[in-house]
Write a protein that holds these residues in place. Structure first.
Motif, PDB file in Angstrom:
ATOM      1  N   GLN A  93       0.533  -1.263   0.016  1.00  0.00           N
ATOM      2  CA  GLN A  93       0.194  -0.277  -0.515  1.00  0.00           C
ATOM      3  C   GLN A  93       0.793   1.628  -0.214  1.00  0.00           C
ATOM      4  O   GLN A  93       0.811   2.577  -0.203  1.00  0.00           O
ATOM      5  CB  GLN A  93      -0.892   0.100   1.241  1.00  0.00           C
ATOM      6  N   ASP A  94       2.122   1.337   0.586  1.00  0.00           N
ATOM      7  CA  ASP A  94       2.881   2.438   0.747  1.00  0.00           C
ATOM      8  C   ASP A  94       3.796   2.877  -0.929  1.00  0.00           C
ATOM      9  O   ASP A  94       5.271   3.078  -0.808  1.00  0.00           O
ATOM     10  CB  ASP A  94       3.825   2.043   1.905  1.00  0.00           C
ATOM     11  N   ALA A  95       3.088   2.076  -2.060  1.00  0.00           N
ATOM     12  CA  ALA A  95       3.830   1.907  -3.103  1.00  0.00           C
ATOM     13  C   ALA A  95       4.199   3.441  -3.349  1.00  0.00           C
ATOM     14  O   ALA A  95       3.117   4.170  -3.644  1.00  0.00           O
ATOM     15  CB  ALA A  95       3.106   0.736  -4.148  1.00  0.00           C
ATOM     16  N   VAL A  96       5.320   3.964  -4.624  1.00  0.00           N
ATOM     17  CA  VAL A  96       5.445   5.258  -4.526  1.00  0.00           C
ATOM     18  C   VAL A  96       5.993   4.930  -6.262  1.00  0.00           C
ATOM     19  O   VAL A  96       6.259   4.070  -6.692  1.00  0.00           O
ATOM     20  CB  VAL A  96       6.656   5.832  -3.356  1.00  0.00           C
ATOM     21  N   TYR A  97       6.287   6.350  -6.817  1.00  0.00           N
ATOM     22  CA  TYR A  97       7.283   6.371  -7.952  1.00  0.00           C
ATOM     23  C   TYR A  97       8.627   7.124  -8.339  1.00  0.00           C
ATOM     24  O   TYR A  97       8.845   7.803  -7.576  1.00  0.00           O
ATOM     25  CB  TYR A  97       6.753   7.000  -9.120  1.00  0.00           C
ATOM     26  N   GLY A  98       9.640   5.720  -8.556  1.00  0.00           N
ATOM     27  CA  GLY A  98      10.869   6.074  -7.337  1.00  0.00           C
ATOM     28  C   GLY A  98      11.903   4.711  -8.291  1.00  0.00           C
ATOM     29  O   GLY A  98      12.146   4.953  -8.987  1.00  0.00           O
ATOM     30  N   PRO A  99      13.262   5.166  -7.986  1.00  0.00           N
ATOM     31  CA  PRO A  99      14.590   4.494  -8.313  1.00  0.00           C
ATOM     32  C   PRO A  99      14.449   3.290  -9.007  1.00  0.00           C
ATOM     33  O   PRO A  99      13.485   2.754  -8.120  1.00  0.00           O
ATOM     34  CB  PRO A  99      15.279   4.648  -7.315  1.00  0.00           C
ATOM     35  N   VAL A 100      14.706   3.174  -9.840  1.00  0.00           N
ATOM     36  CA  VAL A 100      14.976   1.124 -10.357  1.00  0.00           C
ATOM     37  C   VAL A 100      15.336   0.614  -9.599  1.00  0.00           C
ATOM     38  O   VAL A 100      15.126  -1.180 -10.100  1.00  0.00           O
ATOM     39  CB  VAL A 100      15.149   1.245 -12.059  1.00  0.00           C
ATOM     40  N   THR A 101      16.416   0.835  -8.734  1.00  0.00           N
ATOM     41  CA  THR A 101      17.053   0.089  -7.894  1.00  0.00           C
ATOM     42  C   THR A 101      16.746  -0.520  -6.470  1.00  0.00           C
ATOM     43  O   THR A 101      16.970  -1.452  -5.807  1.00  0.00           O
ATOM     44  CB  THR A 101      18.412   0.556  -7.214  1.00  0.00           C
ATOM     45  N   TYR A 102      15.966   1.064  -5.875  1.00  0.00           N
ATOM     46  CA  TYR A 102      15.227   0.479  -4.685  1.00  0.00           C
ATOM     47  C   TYR A 102      14.472  -0.965  -4.707  1.00  0.00           C
ATOM     48  O   TYR A 102      15.214  -1.571  -3.258  1.00  0.00           O
ATOM     49  CB  TYR A 102      13.694   1.558  -4.706  1.00  0.00           C
ATOM     50  N   ASP A 103      13.675  -1.765  -5.578  1.00  0.00           N
ATOM     51  CA  ASP A 103      13.400  -3.095  -4.466  1.00  0.00           C
ATOM     52  C   ASP A 103      13.534  -4.116  -5.020  1.00  0.00           C
ATOM     53  O   ASP A 103      14.201  -5.091  -4.461  1.00  0.00           O
ATOM     54  CB  ASP A 103      11.709  -3.401  -5.538  1.00  0.00           C
ATOM     55  N   LEU A 104      15.094  -3.988  -6.129  1.00  0.00           N
ATOM     56  CA  LEU A 104      16.204  -5.184  -6.203  1.00  0.00           C
ATOM     57  C   LEU A 104      16.778  -4.645  -4.769  1.00  0.00           C
ATOM     58  O   LEU A 104      17.682  -6.385  -4.021  1.00  0.00           O
ATOM     59  CB  LEU A 104      16.275  -4.728  -7.948  1.00  0.00           C
ATOM     60  N   ALA A 105      16.974  -3.469  -4.078  1.00  0.00           N
ATOM     61  CA  ALA A 105      18.264  -3.776  -2.410  1.00  0.00           C
ATOM     62  C   ALA A 105      17.173  -3.835  -1.704  1.00  0.00           C
ATOM     63  O   ALA A 105      17.867  -4.359  -1.116  1.00  0.00           O
ATOM     64  CB  ALA A 105      17.927  -2.457  -2.893  1.00  0.00           C
ATOM     65  N   SER A 106      15.786  -3.189  -1.458  1.00  0.00           N
ATOM     66  CA  SER A 106      15.299  -4.429  -0.152  1.00  0.00           C
ATOM     67  C   SER A 106      15.291  -5.992  -1.090  1.00  0.00           C
ATOM     68  O   SER A 106      15.250  -6.764   0.482  1.00  0.00           O
ATOM     69  CB  SER A 106      13.398  -3.669  -0.617  1.00  0.00           C
ATOM     70  N   LEU A 107      15.142  -6.493  -1.643  1.00  0.00           N
ATOM     71  CA  LEU A 107      14.770  -7.473  -2.207  1.00  0.00           C
ATOM     72  C   LEU A 107      16.211  -8.644  -1.081  1.00  0.00           C
ATOM     73  O   LEU A 107      16.053  -9.383  -1.234  1.00  0.00           O
ATOM     74  CB  LEU A 107      14.599  -8.548  -3.063  1.00  0.00           C
ATOM     75  N   LEU A 108      17.186  -7.959  -1.966  1.00  0.00           N
ATOM     76  CA  LEU A 108      18.642  -8.946  -2.367  1.00  0.00           C
ATOM     77  C   LEU A 108      19.901  -8.124  -1.033  1.00  0.00           C
ATOM     78  O   LEU A 108      20.686  -8.670  -0.193  1.00  0.00           O
ATOM     79  CB  LEU A 108      19.799  -8.378  -3.896  1.00  0.00           C
ATOM     80  N   ARG A 109      19.529  -6.533  -0.519  1.00  0.00           N
ATOM     81  CA  ARG A 109      20.238  -6.669   0.554  1.00  0.00           C
ATOM     82  C   ARG A 109      18.884  -6.848   2.249  1.00  0.00           C
ATOM     83  O   ARG A 109      18.426  -5.757   2.423  1.00  0.00           O
ATOM     84  CB  ARG A 109      20.414  -5.760   0.857  1.00  0.00           C
TER      85      ARG A 109
END
Length: 356
Positions: A227-243
């Motif tokens: 629910q807190d999704a935004v429009y932002g940097p392309v690496t953010y969710d990858l960083a959340s997943l892998l770090r």
């Protein structure tokens, strides 16, 4: 009541909402209200309950459904519904909305099961599980367009990072920085912010990690807490997943997974940096921004919200922060500040595999 706790619902408020939720569920004739039991909890004010579906409806709705209680004065139910639709349109597995009472903050959702990625991941299955997660992430990112979700702008980036000095340094460590130290931290924050805002923008889940991904036999993974999704940097969710703050992998393995994402993203036309070294640097700076925020949030959850469970994950997050700060010359002042404050360690340099 202290201002620190003014937004936390009281037991009486929770009991009153539970009564309203029970009445609403009873009016739907979809579930057996007496079967209600806690399903999960998270770092927000939302509560989730699992209920058995009425026997005559199980072939259509499944054996169980999830009731979400989201106090509307504290949680944004319309945002949940909006982002659920975006993810569903992108072909990502999310809970279906079976019934809703938006005004009172109640949703009845399909049940994606009880097995999170965190519970399932191990060295033998990690490669295929992360491959599935990356595929889902790319699907979501491919549907990106500006003006649909809130922007992850400069104020947003800095507001998140400022949780670190307020709650981790100030509240947790009891540190009061002098002017020189504050200036050093401000400069590091500016460096991180400039990198983050220079990255290309896509749809961003904002909490795409192992506790919010459900392992499924079909349509893996199921995605929650969006629910807190935004429009932002392309690496953010990858960083959340892998770090991930909750599970840590060897750096050479993470680097391989980052490269695999980068290759797939390029092939489908996502706006990733065409140079892998530059992309990995973007990934690291993005992860650092997120980890500084997390250090603050975990401490706030403990001291303000009475949720100490996340404090056990602080050492993992600090390890990420120290290793990244030690790799880049412009981030070394952050490492010196952490050493000065004796933040989780004796000041010795961490072992790092890559230096830029």
């Amino acid at each position: 009541m202290s201002s620190l706790y003014q937004n936390i619902p009281t037991s009486a408020e929770q009991d009153a909402r539970l009564t309203l939720l029970t009445e609403w569920l009873g009016s739907l004739d979809l579930v057996e209200v007496g079967s209600r039991r806690p399903a999960s909890s998270d770092a927000s004010f939302r509560r989730y309950f699992r209920l058995d579906v009425a026997p005559a409806l199980r072939a259509k709705l499944g054996d169980t459904l999830i009731a979400m209680d989201a106090p509307p004065e504290r949680e944004n139910v319309p945002a949940f519904i909006h982002v659920q639709g975006l993810l569903q349109e992108a072909g990502v597995t999310v809970p279906a909305i079976v019934a809703r009472d938006v005004e009172r903050g109640f949703l009845l959702l399909s049940d994606l099961g009880t097995t999170t990625y965190l519970q399932r991941l191990d060295p033998d299955n990690a490669a295929f599980m992360y491959s599935d997660a990356v595929d889902a992430l790319i699907k979501f990112q491919l549907h990106s367009q500006p003006g649909v979700l809130p922007e992850f702008d400069r104020a947003f980036v800095l507001r998140e990072m400022n949780l670190f000095p307020e709650w981790f340094l100030g509240r947790h460590l009891g540190v009061t920085m002098n002017e020189a130290q504050q200036a050093q931290l401000d400069k590091v924050f500016e460096t991180i912010t400039n990198n983050v805002l220079a990255q290309q923008q896509v749809f961003m889940h904002r909490d795409f990690h192992s506790r919010n991904l459900m392992f499924l036999d079909q349509g893996n993974p199921g995605v929650l807490d969006f629910q807190d999704a935004v429009y932002g940097p392309v690496t953010y969710d990858l960083a959340s997943l892998l770090r991930d703050a909750y599970i840590q992998w060897d750096e050479e393995i993470v680097l391989d997974w980052v490269v695999r994402y980068w290759q797939s993203a390029k092939q489908v036309g996502l706006p990733v940096n065409p140079d892998i070294d530059a992309f990995y640097r973007d990934f690291e700076f993005m992860a650092l921004q997120r980890h500084l925020k997390i250090l603050g949030i975990f401490c706030r959850l403990n001291y303000r919200d009475g949720k100490p469970i996340y404090m056990g994950d602080l050492p993992t997050v600090m390890d990420y922060v120290r290793k990244t700060a030690n790799r880049y010359t412009e981030l070394k002042p952050l490492l010196r500040l952490l050493d000065a404050f004796d933040a989780f360690g004796d000041g010795a340099a961490p072992q790092v595999g890559y230096t830029f």
